[in-house]
Write an enzyme that holds these catalytic residues in place. Structure first.
Site, PDB file in Angstrom:
ATOM      1  N   ASP A  27      86.463  66.772  47.902  1.00  0.00           N
ATOM      2  CA  ASP A  27      86.921  66.120  46.671  1.00  0.00           C
ATOM      3  C   ASP A  27      86.749  67.106  45.517  1.00  0.00           C
ATOM      4  O   ASP A  27      85.652  67.617  45.271  1.00  0.00           O
ATOM      5  CB  ASP A  27      86.089  64.859  46.422  1.00  0.00           C
ATOM      6  CG  ASP A  27      86.758  63.908  45.443  1.00  0.00           C
ATOM      7  OD1 ASP A  27      87.816  64.258  44.897  1.00  0.00           O
ATOM      8  OD2 ASP A  27      86.214  62.817  45.226  1.00  0.00           O
ATOM      9  N   ASP A 121      93.766  65.423  44.855  1.00  0.00           N
ATOM     10  CA  ASP A 121      92.494  66.138  44.697  1.00  0.00           C
ATOM     11  C   ASP A 121      91.465  65.828  45.780  1.00  0.00           C
ATOM     12  O   ASP A 121      90.289  66.153  45.626  1.00  0.00           O
ATOM     13  CB  ASP A 121      91.890  65.843  43.326  1.00  0.00           C
ATOM     14  CG  ASP A 121      91.564  64.372  43.110  1.00  0.00           C
ATOM     15  OD1 ASP A 121      91.992  63.551  43.936  1.00  0.00           O
ATOM     16  OD2 ASP A 121      90.889  64.057  42.112  1.00  0.00           O
ATOM     17  N   GLU A 122      91.867  65.203  46.892  1.00  0.00           N
ATOM     18  CA  GLU A 122      90.896  64.962  47.955  1.00  0.00           C
ATOM     19  C   GLU A 122      91.585  64.880  49.302  1.00  0.00           C
ATOM     20  O   GLU A 122      92.770  64.536  49.401  1.00  0.00           O
ATOM     21  CB  GLU A 122      90.087  63.683  47.695  1.00  0.00           C
ATOM     22  CG  GLU A 122      90.903  62.418  47.637  1.00  0.00           C
ATOM     23  CD  GLU A 122      90.046  61.173  47.464  1.00  0.00           C
ATOM     24  OE1 GLU A 122      88.942  61.104  48.055  1.00  0.00           O
ATOM     25  OE2 GLU A 122      90.486  60.269  46.742  1.00  0.00           O
TER      26      GLU A 122
END
Length: 418
Positions: A27, A121-122
């Protein structure tokens, strides 16, 4: 559990035991803010609010410096500024976030082919098949963090565990810029003291229902009777929570990028009370949703709307369609029907339309008579015209003069998905 601002952060020592692990959850740390700092280093160390500066928008993201004042995503910008008056407001640059996201995902895919992106973003990584190439899961996690920092210039946090659920909790606990390894044998000891709010899939309402019954930790879920859990959150969620609380999570890392939903929202410059206007706006948003479905060759079987009032209370409604469709008119009619069922008449600041439970187009075929044949022909012609002349030149006559000027479109976090 961490506080979202780095307090309570837990990280593993360099020689952490990673026996029985194979799943990484990676993350990025305050991703939007980190990209803005990457592009403008003078912002480093400042409390940043990523959002529109008009005060009526909501916070898209915030730097850790701002989070320590209580600022968080989805909070009204006006409220965020009251909490942190010294914050710098930076307008979002979504094209840059997607560009940097592609760099990050390319790093993941160069390490293992088993990558499941969850958003820009993860992602989950399954590393069991690449241990001979890169080393143990903990070593691979260290490599991921090192390469993201050196090659992209931002930081990430990584959870290493035997299951997706535990890996995701571990990455959250280690933020920012940390790594937490939970050996398979330590899974239960790690889970038990965590808040029920740390569990993946347990939202605020479910957490409140559990806490009102004295169920505050994951251990409490393990010890609670099944009838009590059923009454608190319903049988389906109770069953899933019980399994996760015991460390049981058979979900594999899925590499196919399947869209779960497609939606568009509109935040108005001024609160709107004209219901005719709002119904027309829902139809306009449905046109955009339908066009995206057709481009992606998907159909939706469920239409949902979101309505946010002037006091920021937000309600959602959904409707399962008799047949899956990508026809904008059908989606718009469903959205308007849902809106008409809302009794509250207060001023509205945001509306949204979302297509859910997607499936490949044509999966159900057509009946002997196709009631939507005319609409398909019209919308197909519109799609062709948009492809030639651009969306700014094509639209329904009823929308002329209403258009984008009433507000700013709010796009989903990642390629139109939730």
């Amino acid at each position: 559990m961490g506080h979202g601002d780095g307090r309570g952060r837990i990280v593993s020592p360099a020689d952490a035991d990673d026996a029985g692990t194979s799943i990484l959850h990676v993350d990025m740390d305050a991703f939007y803010a980190a990209v803005e700092v990457l592009d403008d280093p003078t912002l480093r160390g400042l409390p940043l609010i990523i959002g529109a500066p008009d005060g009526r928008s909501v916070v898209s993201s915030a730097s850790y410096e701002a989070r320590r004042y209580g600022v968080h995503a989805a909070m009204p910008v006006s409220q965020a500024l009251r909490l942190c008056p010294s914050a710098r407001i930076v307008p979002p640059h979504f094209h840059r976030y997607h560009e940097v996201s592609r760099q990050v995902m390319a790093i993941f895919e160069s390490i293992t082919p088993l990558v499941e992106p969850l958003s820009v973003d993860e992602a989950f990584l399954d590393v069991r098949g690449v241990r001979r190439l890169w080393g143990s899961p903990a070593r691979i996690a260290h490599l991921v963090r090192e390469r993201v920092h050196e090659e992209v210039g931002i930081t990430c946090s990584v959870g290493v565990a035997a299951t997706k659920h535990v890996a995701k909790i571990a990455s959250t606990v280690s933020k920012p810029d940390g790594m937490l390894v939970v050996a398979a044998a330590d899974t239960q000891a790690f889970l038990d003291p965590r808040s029920v709010r740390a569990m993946w899939g347990v939202g605020p309402k479910a957490a409140e229902a559990l806490e009102s019954r004295g169920i505050r930790t994951i251990r409490d879920i393990r010890m609670a009777s099944r009838p009590m859990l059923d009454r608190a959150v319903g049988p389906a969620l109770a069953s899933r929570m019980t399994q996760l609380a015991r460390g049981e999570d058979a979900r594999a890392v899925e590499t196919e990028r399947v869209e779960k939903s497609i939606g568009h929202e509109e935040t108005f410059d001024a609160d709107v009370t004209d219901r005719s206007y709002l119904r027309a706006e829902l139809l306009r948003l449905a046109d955009r949703v339908g066009a995206r479905l057709r481009r992606a060759e998907w159909e939706t079987s469920t239409v949902a709307i979101k309505v946010r009032f002037d006091d920021f209370r937000t309600i959602s409604r959904s409707l399962t369609l008799p047949e899956a469709t990508a026809v904008s008119q059908r989606i718009g009619e469903a959205a308007q029907m849902l809106f008409d069922q809302i009794e509250r008449r207060d001023p509205v600041r945001l509306v949204g339309v979302r297509a859910e439970k997607l499936r490949p187009a044509g999966g159900g075929g057509f009946g002997l008579w196709d009631d939507d044949e005319d609409w398909r022909r019209v919308e197909g012609a519109v799609d062709d015209a948009v492809a030639r002349f651009g969306s700014a030149m094509i639209g329904r006559a009823r929308h002329i003069g209403r258009g984008e000027g009433r507000g700013s479109a709010q796009h989903p976090k990642a390629h139109g998905l939730d």
